[in-house]
Design an enzyme around this catalytic site. Sequence first.
Site, PDB file in Angstrom:
ATOM      1  N   ASP A   8       9.335  10.982  39.609  1.00  0.00           N
ATOM      2  CA  ASP A   8       9.237  11.098  41.067  1.00  0.00           C
ATOM      3  C   ASP A   8       9.310  12.592  41.378  1.00  0.00           C
ATOM      4  OD1 ASP A   8       9.195  10.284  43.816  1.00  0.00           O
ATOM      5  OD2 ASP A   8      11.351  10.665  43.899  1.00  0.00           O
ATOM      6  N   GLU A  67       3.733   8.484  40.812  1.00  0.00           N
ATOM      7  CA  GLU A  67       3.169   7.993  42.075  1.00  0.00           C
ATOM      8  C   GLU A  67       1.994   8.858  42.495  1.00  0.00           C
ATOM      9  OE1 GLU A  67       4.697   7.556  46.644  1.00  0.00           O
ATOM     10  OE2 GLU A  67       6.104   6.981  45.070  1.00  0.00           O
ATOM     11  N   ASP A 139      16.077   9.683  43.901  1.00  0.00           N
ATOM     12  CA  ASP A 139      14.881  10.166  43.198  1.00  0.00           C
ATOM     13  C   ASP A 139      14.761   9.543  41.813  1.00  0.00           C
ATOM     14  OD1 ASP A 139      13.878  12.162  45.180  1.00  0.00           O
ATOM     15  OD2 ASP A 139      15.846  13.051  44.823  1.00  0.00           O
TER      16      ASP A 139
END
Length: 177
Positions: A8, A67, A139
């Site tokens: 992340d 992502e 996170d």
Amino acid sequence: MSIILGVDPGSRVTGYGIIESVGQKIRYLGSGCIRTSGDRLPPKLGQIYDGLCEIISQFHPDYLSIEEVFLAKNASSALKLGQARGVAIVAGVKNGIPVYEYTARQIKQSVVGYGNAQKEQVQAMVVNILKLNKCPMADAADALAGAICHAHAITSLIGMEIGGLKQTKGMSKGRIY
């Protein structure tokens, strides 16, 4: 067996999560955050790269899950996020790790079963799926969710391949098993 590194990215805090996936079973191996220091972005990007390379050398992941880019609050934030994300991708590629990208919606759907799930729902499901005693930092939990998403994708692909083999055998007899 596959070891999956979820990332992340962020210019100040980059979360990471490591899981092991064996068929339908997923096991937690580790997670945490790489916290950058200083005011200038280039040294921060170097810290992210070095931190991820250290994690890669420790765990030897088979895959990196990250992502896809999403819309940020402002252009400056989007650029910094994109650069941190690029550094994470380069760390994987330079270490010979295939990189897989998933949308936030795909990750939420995979972990919670609902593409518009709230952050707290994702965190709760990460704790549940990995049987953790406590919730990791936000996170790190997001990174673990990305890794879980990839583990589910691998399992689905293997299932489709096996299903395809069964169909091929069944077609010779005029039936689909």
